[in-house]
Design a protein around this motif. Sequence first.
Motif, short mmCIF file in Angstrom:
data_model
loop_
_atom_site.label_atom_id
_atom_site.label_comp_id
_atom_site.label_asym_id
_atom_site.label_seq_id
_atom_site.Cartn_x
_atom_site.Cartn_y
_atom_site.Cartn_z
N GLY A 188 0.83 -1.21 0.00
CA GLY A 188 0.00 0.00 0.00
C GLY A 188 0.86 1.26 0.00
N SER A 189 2.03 1.17 0.61
CA SER A 189 2.94 2.32 0.60
C SER A 189 3.40 2.64 -0.82
CB SER A 189 4.15 2.05 1.47
OG SER A 189 3.75 1.73 2.79
N HIS A 242 1.19 5.05 -2.60
CA HIS A 242 1.39 6.48 -2.35
C HIS A 242 2.46 7.04 -3.30
CE1 HIS A 242 -1.08 5.71 1.06
NE2 HIS A 242 -0.13 5.22 1.85
N ASP A 270 7.65 -6.79 5.61
CA ASP A 270 6.92 -5.56 5.91
C ASP A 270 5.54 -5.78 6.51
OD1 ASP A 270 5.55 -3.18 5.93
OD2 ASP A 270 5.95 -2.61 3.88
N PRO A 321 -3.95 -5.27 3.00
CA PRO A 321 -3.04 -6.27 3.59
C PRO A 321 -2.64 -5.94 5.03
CG PRO A 321 -2.38 -5.75 1.35
CD PRO A 321 -3.50 -4.82 1.67
N VAL A 322 -2.32 -4.67 5.29
CA VAL A 322 -1.89 -4.30 6.64
C VAL A 322 -3.04 -4.46 7.63
CG1 VAL A 322 -1.07 -2.40 8.10
CG2 VAL A 322 -0.06 -2.76 5.84
N ASP A 363 -14.10 -0.56 6.21
CA ASP A 363 -13.62 -0.37 4.84
C ASP A 363 -14.86 -0.18 3.98
OD1 ASP A 363 -12.21 -0.65 2.24
OD2 ASP A 363 -10.56 -1.44 3.44
N ARG A 395 -12.95 -7.27 0.62
CA ARG A 395 -11.93 -7.08 1.66
C ARG A 395 -12.58 -7.21 3.05
NH1 ARG A 395 -7.13 -2.93 0.00
NH2 ARG A 395 -6.57 -3.97 -1.92
N ALA A 406 -5.05 1.75 9.63
CA ALA A 406 -4.27 1.04 8.61
C ALA A 406 -4.68 1.55 7.23
CB ALA A 406 -4.49 -0.47 8.73
N VAL A 407 -5.01 2.84 7.18
CA VAL A 407 -5.45 3.45 5.91
C VAL A 407 -4.39 4.44 5.43
CG1 VAL A 407 -7.18 4.88 4.77
CG2 VAL A 407 -7.88 3.20 6.50
N HIS A 427 -10.45 7.60 1.77
CA HIS A 427 -11.64 8.08 1.06
C HIS A 427 -12.65 8.53 2.08
CE1 HIS A 427 -10.29 6.43 -2.76
NE2 HIS A 427 -9.77 5.48 -2.01
N VAL A 448 -0.49 3.03 11.76
CA VAL A 448 0.52 2.47 10.86
C VAL A 448 0.31 2.95 9.43
CG1 VAL A 448 1.28 0.45 12.13
CG2 VAL A 448 -0.80 0.32 10.75
N MET A 489 0.37 5.38 6.39
CA MET A 489 1.48 6.29 6.09
C MET A 489 0.99 7.74 5.99
SD MET A 489 4.63 6.25 5.09
CE MET A 489 5.41 7.12 3.80
N ALA A 530 4.65 4.29 14.02
CA ALA A 530 6.03 4.04 13.59
C ALA A 530 6.07 3.51 12.17
CB ALA A 530 6.72 3.03 14.51
N THR A 542 7.59 0.55 10.77
CA THR A 542 7.85 -0.63 11.58
C THR A 542 9.36 -0.95 11.69
OG1 THR A 542 5.80 -1.46 10.72
CG2 THR A 542 7.19 -3.03 11.92
N1 LIG Z 1 4.04 1.96 9.19
C1 LIG Z 1 4.60 1.13 8.34
O1 LIG Z 1 5.72 0.70 8.55
C2 LIG Z 1 3.82 0.69 7.14
C3 LIG Z 1 4.17 -0.48 6.49
C4 LIG Z 1 3.38 -0.91 5.42
C5 LIG Z 1 2.31 -0.14 5.01
N2 LIG Z 1 2.02 1.03 5.65
C6 LIG Z 1 0.87 1.85 5.28
O2 LIG Z 1 -0.32 1.22 5.70
C7 LIG Z 1 -1.40 1.66 4.89
C8 LIG Z 1 -2.19 0.48 4.40
O3 LIG Z 1 -1.40 -0.36 3.57
P1 LIG Z 1 -2.06 -1.51 2.71
O4 LIG Z 1 -0.97 -2.24 2.04
O5 LIG Z 1 -3.00 -2.27 3.54
O6 LIG Z 1 -2.82 -0.58 1.62
P2 LIG Z 1 -4.26 -0.63 0.89
O7 LIG Z 1 -4.29 0.57 0.05
O8 LIG Z 1 -4.47 -1.94 0.25
O9 LIG Z 1 -5.31 -0.51 2.08
C9 LIG Z 1 -5.96 0.65 2.44
C10 LIG Z 1 -7.43 0.31 2.68
O10 LIG Z 1 -8.05 1.42 3.34
C11 LIG Z 1 -9.37 1.53 2.85
N3 LIG Z 1 -9.88 2.87 3.14
C12 LIG Z 1 -9.75 4.01 2.45
N4 LIG Z 1 -10.36 5.02 3.07
C13 LIG Z 1 -10.91 4.52 4.21
C14 LIG Z 1 -11.67 5.09 5.26
N5 LIG Z 1 -11.99 6.39 5.27
N6 LIG Z 1 -12.06 4.28 6.27
C15 LIG Z 1 -11.74 2.97 6.27
N7 LIG Z 1 -11.02 2.37 5.29
C16 LIG Z 1 -10.60 3.15 4.27
C17 LIG Z 1 -9.23 1.21 1.37
O11 LIG Z 1 -10.46 0.84 0.80
C18 LIG Z 1 -8.21 0.06 1.40
O12 LIG Z 1 -8.84 -1.19 1.46
C19 LIG Z 1 -0.77 2.47 3.79
O13 LIG Z 1 -0.87 3.85 4.11
C20 LIG Z 1 0.68 2.07 3.83
O14 LIG Z 1 1.53 3.07 3.34
C21 LIG Z 1 2.75 1.44 6.71
#
Ligand SMILES: NC(=O)c1ccc[n+]([C@@H]2O[C@H](COP(=O)([O-])OP(=O)(O)OC[C@H]3O[C@@H](n4cnc5c(N)ncnc54)[C@H](O)[C@@H]3O)[C@@H](O)[C@H]2O)c1
Lengths: 215, 392
Positions: B39-40, B43, B171, B198-199, B219, B224, B264-265, B270, B311, B313, B336, B338
């Motif tokens: 998901g990162s 971005h 990750d 996934p996160v 979500d 999902r 985890a968004v 959205h 978590v 980003m 953080a 991670t």
């Molecule tokens: N902190 C870390 O070390 C780290 C590591 C990996 C990923 N991330 C971040 O975690 C986030 C999620 O990653 P991912 O791989 O699961 O991405 P992803 O884009 O697949 O998941 C994001 C989900 O959020 C949902 N969403 C959007 N708006 C929403 C809202 N208002 N309310 C609820 N759900 C909503 C989307 O429909 C989607 O299913 C990303 O921002 C990613 O950059 C951070």
Amino acid sequence: METQTADRRGSDGRLSTGLALFSFGLGAAQLVAPGTLGRVIGVGAHAAAQRTLRLVGAREVLSGIGLLARPRHALPIWARVLGDAVDLALLGLALRSRRRRRSRRVYAAIAAVAGIAIVDAYVGARRARRGRPVRSVALTVDRGPSEVQRRFDELVHGLPGVYRVTYRVAPRGRGTEVRVDTNEPVEYDLDRELRQIKQLIELGEVVHAQPYEGR
Amino acid sequence: MRAACWMGRRDVRVEEVPDPRILNSRDAIVKVTATSICGSDLHLYNGFIPTMEKGDILGHEFMGEVVDAGPGIDPEILAVGDRVVVPFPIACGRCWMCRHELYSCCENSNPNAYVAEKMLGHAPSGQFGYSHLTGGYAGGQAEYVRVPFADVGALVVPPHLTDEQVLFLSDVLPTGFMAADNCKIQRGDVVAVWGAGPVGQLAIASAKLLGAERIIVIDRVPFRLRMALERAGATDAIDYEDGDVLERIKAITGGRGPDACIDAVGMEAHGHGVQFAYDRAKQLARAEPDRPLALREAIFACRNGGTVSVVGMYGGAVDKFPMNAVLNRALTIRAAQTPVHRYMRPLLALVEGGQLDPTFIITHRLPLAQAPRGYDLFLRKQDDCVKVVLVP
Ligand SMILES: NC(=O)c1ccc[n+]([C@@H]2O[C@H](COP(=O)([O-])OP(=O)(O)OC[C@H]3O[C@@H](n4cnc5c(N)ncnc54)[C@H](O)[C@@H]3O)[C@@H](O)[C@H]2O)c1
Ligand SMILES: [Zn+2]
Ligand SMILES: [Zn+2]
């Protein structure tokens, strides 16, 4: 414990002290023996010339005191430059009313004063530059103070604008804090160089993110 | 070699690029056998992360075989031929941060730290394939990748586990686990998770493992949400398209709110209504890099004295941050990038022991050459996409 090295202010510090001592000597001569001095520099020993030389001598002694009392300020040194200009103007006036034999001595005196003026202006410029805001970059290196200080002393040389490095033992097992003061308008480079020194100490090499030229 | 390169906004291409080489003594070169899109990465794909340069190699979730190792690596720890999975943060393992397990804050691995400091106050560690703010290191969506500090980074994995079982140790599994771990879950706790990507899925699975009794997922993508309920272990699902999320969470939690809320968004949430329009407009105008809708909602929903674990980003300073709620209601915020190294071994043990199986998130397996299609599917959540694994 706090220690400092690489203080690069030493050189013009010595120059300033030299100028001050010179001022005391010259001023004393002008105050004590204005007649003799007047003859040596070709302006004569008449009453008006002796009065002028005493005044100039008093100013000279004051400027020497100023130099020593305010070793980091540019003002006393620019006051000296102004004084040099006044001296040159007085010597110029003297030139107009002298006969040829004496005027050779006046020319020599003008050359000497001009030389001193150049030294004064140089010191003044350095002091003014040093008066610019000082930036410090601080970082903590994960080693004891003696190792950190030894390595920094080796490696910090040649970096532009670094004039003081201060070392302090960091709290509880955090290594050594290093603070580098600089007055050069460097933005990023110093930070990068210092980080690389930290990498050299902590890791034994500089970390590369990408291949660079020649590799 | 071939590698997935960032060529601009919504433009990923698989290009021919020079092979990586050993540049530092503790480097290893890894021949990639599996890599995935995070998901990162979206971005980056959407152009929201500054300091990307055209041609940068993407990818920070990857594993493979060591084909070369620098002279500074102890062969007892890592040797040519080892099969390894690699954490996305790059960490020297020796600095003060690393010694305190703050690997994603390593002081020595980010050569562009001075740039990051201007934006963040202090600099995070280097990372693979994640802009020049984190060093500009080449990523792992490629045939080969250079792994710096491989002796602390690369984790040797046992041969009886498949690539897919261990790939996410790089990750999303540690990230999902940390999200739950930061909630300090007690038996019987109620946890709400925003985002079922996934996160979010792995955060739910981890929260369950750590003893949460009720897990609410939020979500809007039906499959999902279904995956979260059926595979990850969520007990309640909220489709945020269906009406007021806060009201429904209150209804589920007896009016008190969840003990912990996980975001985890992240920055591209959205939403609806005025607030979404406001954030979207500001983001498009480049006046604000983030749309922190889910984060705001998580803060509002959380019970008094609870924990908000972030978590997702964020790329900049977020707007309209409800600090009044955080302060008046005694909330704790934890967040953080991670420190993956800290979690890898314990999580590998859980995967080996069968308590945690992250493979359920995989929906697509594509050859590396189809990386552009993978990005597009994952972005649009088409074809029920949750996680794309690329095989070079
Ligand atoms: N902190 C870390 O070390 C780290 C590591 C990996 C990923 N991330 C971040 O975690 C986030 C999620 O990653 P991912 O791989 O699961 O991405 P992803 O884009 O697949 O998941 C994001 C989900 O959020 C949902 N969403 C959007 N708006 C929403 C809202 N208002 N309310 C609820 N759900 C909503 C989307 O429909 C989607 O299913 C990303 O921002 C990613 O950059 C951070
Ligand atoms: Zn990621
Ligand atoms: Zn480190």
